[in-house]
Design an enzyme around this catalytic site. Structure first.
Site, PDB file in Angstrom:
ATOM      1  N   CYS A   1       4.148   0.339   0.631  1.00  0.00           N
ATOM      2  CA  CYS A   1       3.545  -1.077   0.380  1.00  0.00           C
ATOM      3  C   CYS A   1       3.883  -1.448  -0.729  1.00  0.00           C
ATOM      4  CB  CYS A   1       2.224  -1.272   0.495  1.00  0.00           C
ATOM      5  SG  CYS A   1       2.074  -1.326   2.555  1.00  0.00           S
ATOM      6  N   HIS A   2       3.249  -0.901  -1.891  1.00  0.00           N
ATOM      7  CA  HIS A   2       3.095  -1.109  -3.149  1.00  0.00           C
ATOM      8  C   HIS A   2       3.422   0.026  -4.336  1.00  0.00           C
ATOM      9  CE1 HIS A   2       0.836  -3.893  -1.384  1.00  0.00           C
ATOM     10  NE2 HIS A   2       1.932  -5.250  -1.243  1.00  0.00           N
TER      11      HIS A   2
END
Lengths: 181, 692
Positions: A145-146
């Protein structure tokens, strides 16, 4: 009320007693309103069946070979159980604590005598995505995701996540069986 | 809502806001400065009580919807899960279910008050019509809400009520199919009813705003029916009406809480604790009590279309009331004839309600026809006639005059009515306790036993629940399932008082089907605390085929799903004595009601047994328990009578596991409300002392 002729506005003989009555009534009504709100808040908590379903589970480790991992669910959360390779264990044990954003030894995150087993809650401490095992630069986990990177002990090494992957409460029932919870 | 506001904001913030959105001014003119007639009696507090009930229903309903599953396979269980497992779920469900009845009690009082005091007359016609629309919306909402728990009465209520529309010529059947979304009442019906049941209360709230708006344009009617002329006739809404309403609401809450905490199943139908079964109609189906008068009218007419037309006509006629009664005098206080007819009409409605709950046969049908004629005659003949011929009494000059005249004469009547009310309550209590024992003497009515959990302070007898559980485990569980109970419940507070370890040991004895495992296979494992009780049969068909065609019913809710008629006036006494033990009485009686030889003239079908307490007397279950069959370690006599009572007690607990918590919280709430009501009474008295 002024200006409404019929309403006599003669001053009460005992203003304090009258005030006391009004304040007491208001206070009791207020307490009642707050107490009545409580069930409506409390009902939002997990119900008895949900709590009961969150009881400890047992996991058989025998089928998990070195270098493999399995994902089991406990209380709706994915738990990674990883049978670590020698290389992974060495990497996890040899890293300098001072270089870690959330310093914690590998010893504290595993059970003595069962160092090859890493058991962590597989939820990124950044915003709750599921990191992928055996991905990233540290032989551990990588969150797509990040971009948070965890090492082979599930500790945060790089990226926006603030903390290590948490270790759930568990114990070894036998050499090849653990109980989570 | 009543002309330009006199509100003068003090703080700069409020001044700023008032110039942009005069909301504070609106509230001030509508609920603070708004002049209200100073002679309003307590019948006028029901407007505020209704607003409160609408709020209660919306708030509890929104919360219940968080735990409810609108699916035919899950709806019934989800309601039971909510009652059993959710924190305070039993309280929220009781509030919502009893709340619906309270809402209707209040609305009927509100409507009869309007009828008595002529509140529908010019210039309040629109106000009245909006009220009738709210009432219609309430009926639709209440009906759809009753369908949601998906019990037997839910299902068959939905079937019967939707079939009303099939009476419409030409398009009737198409309309019914449209309502169902299928070929019969089913999952699409349940889903749309849930959606609409959530929507309609907000529509009601919207119409209530219009209702209050219309009220604040014309002003309130009052017991004299004479419009306020000067400021002497009115008092400002706050604090006068506000506190009077608050006191009225508090009294009503006491009444409401009696049902929530002590009589939660008094107004419900036991059949609705049986899951919906599209193959079997309950022998005696009735709507909720608030529809009974209209149900009686429907059944009184022997023609389908005319019956439906009469039923809807009975409500729609209210819309024309302002023009049917054209008498210039509003209040029945000054209309001696209209007053008598009003009370006759009230009696007609009550009797129709009673008939709606009776079977539609013989004398009941004849009575229902007479009373239906009387109902319509009141609106279509009596009121128009009276408007022309009645000689009314002289009206007071003004409200203030009337207040002065009455305050001189009121003291004695007040005391007299209080004494009468107390005497009535005392008589009912005495009658209740006296008749409770007498009621059991009639043949085939289960005798009333002594139960430790009866009454406001009742508690389960732990040892008895443990004995009952032993019987269930060793005897009943061979055929009967207990699906809604989990092994963990055995250790719950307010239950049989087993320890967690004991409960876990009971669970471990059961073999539970689980899976699929890694290989995709189902496997058996020992039970855990979280598992529901193991069922003796894999499914209903297996249960049926193993028991001669009759599936043994699930026992969890049996003590609430079985009942018997207590009859009039016993059921009124039951309200005061908190009698709720029909279920366990019936169960205990059934276990002892077997007779080897049926009475002469009774032909017993093959494979059945004669039981004098079973409806129809022919039961498929063989006598399940005999003396000494289950061993009690605590020295309790091992008789069938003792077994029966222990099982009855245990099944009451499985049906109502939070009974102790309910009664305990009930006591606290009742004490609190009594204090609050007392304080509000004296505060209201203090404030009104200035105005009298």
């Amino acid at each position: 009320m002024k200006g409404l002729g019929i309403v006599t506005t003669e001053a009460s003989a005992e203003p304090t007693r009258r005030d006391f009555l009004f304040i007491a009534t208001g206070a009791v009504a207020g307490v009642g309103a707050v107490a009545a709100a409580w069930p409506f808040v409390s009902q939002m908590n997990p119900d008895a069946s949900t709590i009961a379903a969150g009881a400890p589970i047992e996991v058989d480790l025998a089928p998990v070979a070195v270098g493999q991992d399995i994902k089991v669910f406990w209380r709706g959360k994915p738990i990674y159980i990883m049978n670590r390779t020698k290389k992974q264990i060495e990497e996890a044990q040899s890293v300098a604590l001072s270089s870690l954003p959330d310093p914690e030894t590998d010893k504290a995150r595993t059970k003595e005598g069962h160092e090859q087993w890493l058991v962590v809650i597989g939820i990124c401490t950044h915003l709750g995505c599921i990191p992928m095992a055996y991905e990233g630069k540290y032989d551990g986990f990588f969150c797509p995701c990040h971009g948070s990177q965890y090492d082979s002990s599930g500790r945060i090494r790089q990226g926006p996540a603030p903390a290590n992957l948490p270790v759930p409460p568990y114990q070894f029932v036998s050499d090849t069986k653990i109980q989570i919870g | 809502m009543s002309g330009p506001s006199t509100y003068q904001p003090q703080s700069p913030v409020m001044k700023w806001l008032e110039q942009r959105l005069p909301i504070a001014g609106l509230v001030h003119s509508s609920f603070v400065a708004y002049p209200t007639p100073r002679n309003l009696n307590y019948w006028w507090t029901f407007g505020a009580i209704l607003s409160m009930m609408l709020a209660v229903q919306i708030v509890t309903g929104v919360v219940l919807a968080m735990h409810y599953t609108p699916h035919v396979d899950m709806a019934f269980d989800s309601v039971e899960r909510l009652v059993r497992d959710v924190n305070y779920g039993w309280l929220l469900r009781n509030m919502h279910a009893a709340g619906a009845s309270m809402f209707f009690i209040a609305v009927y009082i509100h409507m009869f008050r309007g009828l008595y005091y002529g509140s529908y007359k010019a210039p309040r016609e629109v106000l009245w019509i909006l009220g009738v629309i709210i009432y219609l919306l309430m009926m639709a909402t209440g009906f759809m809400g009753y369908v949601l728990p998906w019990g037997q009465m839910s299902f068959w209520g939905a079937t019967v009520i939707t079939n009303l529309f099939s009476a419409i010529p030409l398009v009737g059947d198409s309309i019914v199919t449209l309502l169902w979304g299928g070929f019969s009442v089913g999952n699409p019906t349940l889903n749309r009813f849930f959606s609409l049941h959530y929507l309609l209360p907000f529509v009601i709230a919207g119409v209530v705003v219009l209702h209050v708006w219309a009220l604040h344009v014309t002003g309130q009617n009052n017991p004299t029916g004479v419009e306020p002329k000067t400021e002497k006739d009115t008092v400002p809404f706050t604090p006068y009406a506000t506190l009077k309403d608050a006191f009225g609401m508090s009294c009503f809450l006491l009444f409401f809480c009696w049902f929530i905490f002590y009589m939660p199943n008094y107004l419900g139908d036991p059949e609705n604790y049986i899951p919906a079964n599209p193959g079997v109609t309950p022998p005696h189906i009735v709507p909720e009590w608030y529809y009974l008068p209209f149900y009686a009218i429907l059944r009184a007419i022997p023609n389908k279309l005319m019956g439906v037309a009469a039923m809807f006509g009975a409500i729609l006629v209210l819309l024309f009331l302002p023009w049917l009664d054209s008498c210039k005098v509003r209040s029945s206080r000054y209309r001696p004839l209209a007053k008598r007819f009003f009370w006759a009409f009230v009696v007609t409605c009550l009797l129709l309600g009673w008939l709606g709950g009776k079977p539609a046969e013989g004398i009941y049908t004849i009575l229902a026809r007479v009373l239906t004629a009387a109902y319509f005659a009141y609106f279509l003949i009596v009121l128009p006639m009276l408007s022309r011929v009645e000689k009314t009494l002289p009206l007071p000059n003004s409200i203030a005059d009337d207040v002065l005249a009455r305050s001189n004469a009121s003291g004695a009547t007040k005391v007299a009515s209080l004494v009468a009310a107390l005497a009535l309550a005392g008589g009912l209590l005495l009658g209740g306790s006296g008749n409770a024992s007498a009621a059991g003497s009639e043949e085939n009515v289960p005798p009333s036993l002594q139960w430790s959990f009866a009454g406001p302070f009742g508690k389960y007898d732990r040892a008895q629940l443990q004995r009952g559980f032993k019987i269930y485990k060793e005897v009943c569980s061979a055929c009967h399932s207990m699906k809604l109970l989990s092994y963990r419940n055995l250790a719950d507070p307010g239950g049989p008082g087993f320890t967690k370890e004991q409960a876990a040991a009971v669970a471990a004895e059961a073999s539970i089907k689980d899976g699929p495992n890694d290989a995709g296979d189902m496997f058996d494992r020992p039970g855990r605390l979280a598992d529901p009780f193991h069922s003796p049969f894999a499914n209903e068909m297996a249960a049926r085929s193993a028991n001669g065609g009759a599936a043994p019913p699930d026992m969890t809710l049996l003590a609430k799903a079985r009942s018997y008629d207590r009859g009039f006036p016993q059921f009124i006494f039951d309200f005061f004595t908190q009698f709720q033990e029909q279920g366990p009485n019936y169960i205990a009686a059934l276990l002892q009601g077997y007779e080897d030889t049926p009475p002469a003239g009774f032909t017993l079908p093959d494979g059945s047994y004669y039981n004098k307490y079973f409806p129809g007397h022919s039961i498929k279950m063989p006598p399940p328990i005999s003396e000494g069959q289950v061993t009690y370690e605590d020295g309790t006599p091992q008789t069938v009578a003792q077994y029966a009572q222990d099982v009855g007690s245990f099944l009451m607990w499985t049906a109502e596991p939070h009974l102790e918590a309910r009664k305990r919280l009930g006591l606290q709430v009742m004490i609190f409300l009594l204090i609050l009501t007392g304080l509000l009474y004296f505060t209201k008295k203090k404030i009104w002392a200035d105005a009298h």
